[in-house]
Design a protein around this motif. Structure first.
Motif, PDB file in Angstrom:
ATOM      1  N   LEU A 200      16.588  88.695  98.570  1.00 52.48           N
ATOM      2  CA  LEU A 200      15.831  88.327  97.377  1.00 52.48           C
ATOM      3  C   LEU A 200      16.753  88.422  96.175  1.00 52.48           C
ATOM      4  N   ASP A 201      16.843  87.352  95.376  1.00 53.18           N
ATOM      5  CA  ASP A 201      17.675  87.317  94.165  1.00 53.18           C
ATOM      6  C   ASP A 201      16.807  87.043  92.949  1.00 53.18           C
ATOM      7  N   VAL A 202      17.074  87.756  91.865  1.00 56.34           N
ATOM      8  CA  VAL A 202      16.493  87.477  90.561  1.00 56.34           C
ATOM      9  C   VAL A 202      17.662  87.300  89.597  1.00 56.34           C
ATOM     10  N   PHE A 203      17.701  86.181  88.865  1.00 56.04           N
ATOM     11  CA  PHE A 203      18.915  85.857  88.115  1.00 56.04           C
ATOM     12  C   PHE A 203      18.615  85.227  86.758  1.00 56.04           C
ATOM     13  N   ASP A 204      19.598  85.337  85.891  1.00 54.09           N
ATOM     14  CA  ASP A 204      19.606  84.705  84.571  1.00 54.09           C
ATOM     15  C   ASP A 204      21.046  84.253  84.334  1.00 54.09           C
ATOM     16  N   VAL A 205      21.328  82.951  84.531  1.00 52.37           N
ATOM     17  CA  VAL A 205      22.708  82.472  84.533  1.00 52.37           C
ATOM     18  C   VAL A 205      22.866  81.234  83.652  1.00 52.37           C
ATOM     19  N   TRP A 206      24.059  81.093  83.093  1.00 52.86           N
ATOM     20  CA  TRP A 206      24.481  79.897  82.370  1.00 52.86           C
ATOM     21  C   TRP A 206      25.484  79.145  83.215  1.00 52.86           C
ATOM     22  N   LYS A 207      25.461  77.814  83.151  1.00 58.78           N
ATOM     23  CA  LYS A 207      26.416  76.997  83.890  1.00 58.78           C
ATOM     24  C   LYS A 207      27.101  76.033  82.931  1.00 58.78           C
ATOM     25  N   ASN A 208      28.297  75.597  83.332  1.00 56.39           N
ATOM     26  CA  ASN A 208      29.114  74.810  82.410  1.00 56.39           C
ATOM     27  C   ASN A 208      28.679  73.356  82.278  1.00 56.39           C
ATOM     28  N   VAL A 209      27.566  72.998  82.871  1.00 58.27           N
ATOM     29  CA  VAL A 209      27.032  71.642  82.689  1.00 58.27           C
ATOM     30  C   VAL A 209      25.824  71.674  81.755  1.00 58.27           C
ATOM     31  N   GLY A 210      25.782  72.667  80.870  1.00 55.10           N
ATOM     32  CA  GLY A 210      24.716  72.744  79.886  1.00 55.10           C
ATOM     33  C   GLY A 210      23.412  73.275  80.421  1.00 55.10           C
ATOM     34  N   VAL A 211      23.460  74.084  81.483  1.00 52.93           N
ATOM     35  CA  VAL A 211      22.247  74.542  82.160  1.00 52.93           C
ATOM     36  C   VAL A 211      22.108  76.060  82.028  1.00 52.93           C
ATOM     37  N   LYS A 212      20.898  76.498  81.746  1.00 55.51           N
ATOM     38  CA  LYS A 212      20.543  77.912  81.818  1.00 55.51           C
ATOM     39  C   LYS A 212      19.383  78.054  82.797  1.00 55.51           C
ATOM     40  N   ASP A 213      19.597  78.815  83.867  1.00 57.26           N
ATOM     41  CA  ASP A 213      18.584  79.021  84.898  1.00 57.26           C
ATOM     42  C   ASP A 213      18.091  80.460  84.867  1.00 57.26           C
ATOM     43  N   VAL A 214      16.785  80.628  84.823  1.00 64.93           N
ATOM     44  CA  VAL A 214      16.145  81.942  84.933  1.00 64.93           C
ATOM     45  C   VAL A 214      15.116  81.835  86.041  1.00 64.93           C
ATOM     46  N   GLY A 215      15.229  82.684  87.046  1.00 65.29           N
ATOM     47  CA  GLY A 215      14.274  82.572  88.146  1.00 65.29           C
ATOM     48  C   GLY A 215      14.595  83.496  89.288  1.00 65.29           C
ATOM     49  N   CYS A 216      14.111  83.143  90.462  1.00 68.10           N
ATOM     50  CA  CYS A 216      14.303  83.965  91.646  1.00 68.10           C
ATOM     51  C   CYS A 216      14.395  83.072  92.875  1.00 68.10           C
ATOM     52  N   SER A 217      14.961  83.620  93.920  1.00 69.72           N
ATOM     53  CA  SER A 217      15.038  82.915  95.199  1.00 69.72           C
ATOM     54  C   SER A 217      14.920  83.930  96.322  1.00 69.72           C
ATOM     55  N   MET A 218      14.356  83.498  97.425  1.00 63.56           N
ATOM     56  CA  MET A 218      14.246  84.352  98.599  1.00 63.56           C
ATOM     57  C   MET A 218      14.564  83.514  99.826  1.00 63.56           C
ATOM     58  N   GLY A 219      15.367  84.075 100.717  1.00 66.93           N
ATOM     59  CA  GLY A 219      15.750  83.296 101.884  1.00 66.93           C
ATOM     60  C   GLY A 219      16.069  84.157 103.075  1.00 66.93           C
ATOM     61  N   ILE A 220      16.148  83.518 104.224  1.00 66.67           N
ATOM     62  CA  ILE A 220      16.559  84.169 105.462  1.00 66.67           C
ATOM     63  C   ILE A 220      17.758  83.420 106.024  1.00 66.67           C
ATOM     64  N   ARG A 221      18.603  84.153 106.742  1.00 74.74           N
ATOM     65  CA  ARG A 221      19.822  83.594 107.311  1.00 74.74           C
ATOM     66  C   ARG A 221      19.960  84.014 108.765  1.00 74.74           C
ATOM     67  N   SER A 222      20.478  83.119 109.574  1.00 76.88           N
ATOM     68  CA  SER A 222      20.861  83.487 110.931  1.00 76.88           C
ATOM     69  C   SER A 222      22.356  83.752 110.946  1.00 76.88           C
ATOM     70  N   TRP A 223      22.755  84.735 111.756  1.00 77.57           N
ATOM     71  CA  TRP A 223      24.169  85.082 111.877  1.00 77.57           C
ATOM     72  C   TRP A 223      24.496  85.176 113.359  1.00 77.57           C
ATOM     73  N   TYR A 224      24.885  84.056 113.927  1.00 78.01           N
ATOM     74  CA  TYR A 224      25.240  84.062 115.344  1.00 78.01           C
ATOM     75  C   TYR A 224      26.660  83.564 115.445  1.00 78.01           C
TER      76      TYR A 224
END
Length: 494
Positions: A200-224
């Motif tokens: 689970l990630d909660v973030f507040d980031v600026w990007k060099n293409v004029g973007v500011k993102d505030v939000g969250c993401s949740m994911g699952i990963r397989s590791w085989y």
């Protein structure tokens, strides 16, 4: 194992006189001569080697990892494979720094004097796993190299909870004005399997293409980590994105640098100005990787296939489906892989699912082509549709490259990380505006931007460095070329 090695084993592993330590050479001989001998691992004892009190992994964590690896060994030759998987997964989960296993066997001669003993069938084995766990809490600062060729400075705090879940807080800022803060909670396993994990990630980031993102993401990963198998990742992301065309960093859009230096201000296309503002964005993302290469960073043989798909809904009514595919094939010839050829093909397609024709794909969601790590001899984001010098991105693209690497033909440098490099690159970026597949394929086959060149490559443990002399072979009037020397830095190249 000699007498000193036996005496250095902690007493907890030598209480039973019937336990007989197996030396590394003995294991190798058994594997060579008795690979199919049936075995049964009857006990696994993890022992932390750290002097920090209480810094151990939980019993539940060990049960999940051991039950899915060592406990599945049925014959002697299974031990190295399962042990490698166990070690890799614990390292990938950021739980340990190292693992040192010792195996014992139960026999009917505890004195070890009888050379003609009969081993049990199946062979009963007890494993002792000495491990160095990660610290409960770490704080560090330093610099990284990003795949864009830029560097970043970071401050990171990380803590391991009693359940072995990991909490981290990061702040980063790089030379392209990317910056931001991210809080993460990650689990080393999902329910009863170590081959899936969640984050689970909660973030507040600026990007060099004029973007500011505030939000969250949740994911699952397989590791085989077995070859000839798929790895999967599924993420859900909810963000509030604020886009300002006036905040696009000029170093990421070379045409803006030229305009700003000559006129004293940025000449922004109204196409970008109309997209300024904030909106809510929901995305369901999936990535699928089949990697059969002998090394993911500097391979000499094998192939890989990567598929990324994204289904996104925006609060203004825009819905789209974004897909990208990458295939890489590696061949090598002559002793010590003296010559290696890498062929790469990439393509992508975005389908606008909105019923209204007024709902457009946002500039920040479109594909970009060109750059030292992409289609060489063109500037970063230098290929594709353009207005007033501003790149507009595309909703369909194709990129391909053939690179031939050769070791340096000098005895002292032949085994170094330097390689001679010869390449051919090409590609196409278009906007199909939800046109038919046939028309889109027709556009993709016409008037590709291509380049050739040669240079020197350094494959270091940190990143890959390229210094190439490249020239465009074919290009469009809107393309931003980069003739001559071009420097590339990162992890992934076309």
């Amino acid at each position: 194992m000699d007498k000193n090695e036996v005496e250095n084993i902690p007493p907890t592993t030598r209480k039973d006189p019937q336990l007989k330590p197996i030396s590394q050479q003995y294991i190798e001989n058994l594997l060579d001569n008795n690979a199919n001998v049936p075995i049964k691992i009857i006990n696994v004892q993890p022992i932390s080697t750290t002097e920090t009190k209480g810094n151990t992994l939980s019993a539940e964590t060990w049960n999940v990892y051991v039950n899915s690896t060592l406990s599945k060994c049925e014959k002697l030759s299974d031990i190295p494979d399962q042990l490698d998987i166990l070690n890799s997964r614990l390292l990938q989960a950021n739980l340990i720094n190292g693992l040192h296993p010792i195996f014992h066997t139960l026999d009917n001669d505890p004195t070890g004097k009888n050379e003609n003993i009969t081993l049990a069938n199946p062979l009963l084995i007890i494993a002792t796993l000495y491990y160095q766990p990660k610290s409960k809490f770490t704080a560090k600062t330093g610099t990284n190299i990003t795949n864009s060729g830029q560097g970043d400075g970071y401050i990171s705090f990380q803590s391991r909870l009693p359940t072995d879940d990991i909490v981290s807080l990061d702040y980063r800022r790089d030379t392209g004005t990317n910056s931001g803060t991210k809080f993460s909670l990650a689990s080393p396993f999902l329910k009863s399997t170590p081959f899936w994990s969640w984050k689970l990630d909660v973030f507040d980031v600026w990007k060099n293409v004029g973007v500011k993102d505030v939000g969250c993401s949740m994911g699952i990963r397989s590791w085989y980590n077995k070859r000839n198998s798929w790895n999967y990742g599924i993420d859900y992301e909810l963000i509030r994105r604020d886009f300002s065309s006036m905040n696009i960093h000029t170093s990421s859009v070379p045409s803006l640098t030229t305009t700003a230096s000559s006129t004293g201000k940025k000449n922004i296309s109204e196409y970008l100005l109309l997209q300024d503002g904030a909106y809510i964005r929901n995305s369901l993302k999936g990535n699928f990787i089949w990697d059969c290469r002998d090394n993911s960073f500097a391979p000499s043989n094998g192939h890989s296939l990567k598929i990324n798909t994204e289904l996104t809904s925006v609060d203004n009514g825009t819905n789209f489906w974004k897909n990208a595919l990458e295939f890489n094939k590696i061949y090598s010839w002559f002793p010590s892989n003296f010559i290696t050829m890498s062929t790469t093909f990439k393509c992508g397609y975005i389908r606008n699912l909105s019923f209204s024709q007024n709902k457009y794909i946002h500039y920040t969601d479109k594909f970009q082509n060109g750059g030292a790590n992409d289609i060489r001899s063109f500037q970063n984001m230098g290929i594709g549709p353009r207005h007033l010098g501003n790149n507009l991105g595309g909703d369909a693209f194709m990129a391909y490259g053939v690179s031939v690497f050769s070791k340096l033909p000098f005895k002292k440098l032949m085994d170094s990380n330097f390689r001679l490099h010869f390449f051919f690159n090409g590609g196409k970026l278009v906007n199909h505006n939800n046109g038919s597949w046939i028309n889109t394929l027709g556009k993709m086959q016409e008037e590709h931007s291509t380049s050739i060149g040669t240079g020197l490559v350094l494959r270091s443990p940190m990143a890959k460095f390229e210094l190439n002399f490249a020239v465009p072979v074919t290009c469009h009037s809107d393309d931003l070329q980069k003739k001559g020397l071009q420097f590339g830095l990162g992890f992934e190249f076309l």
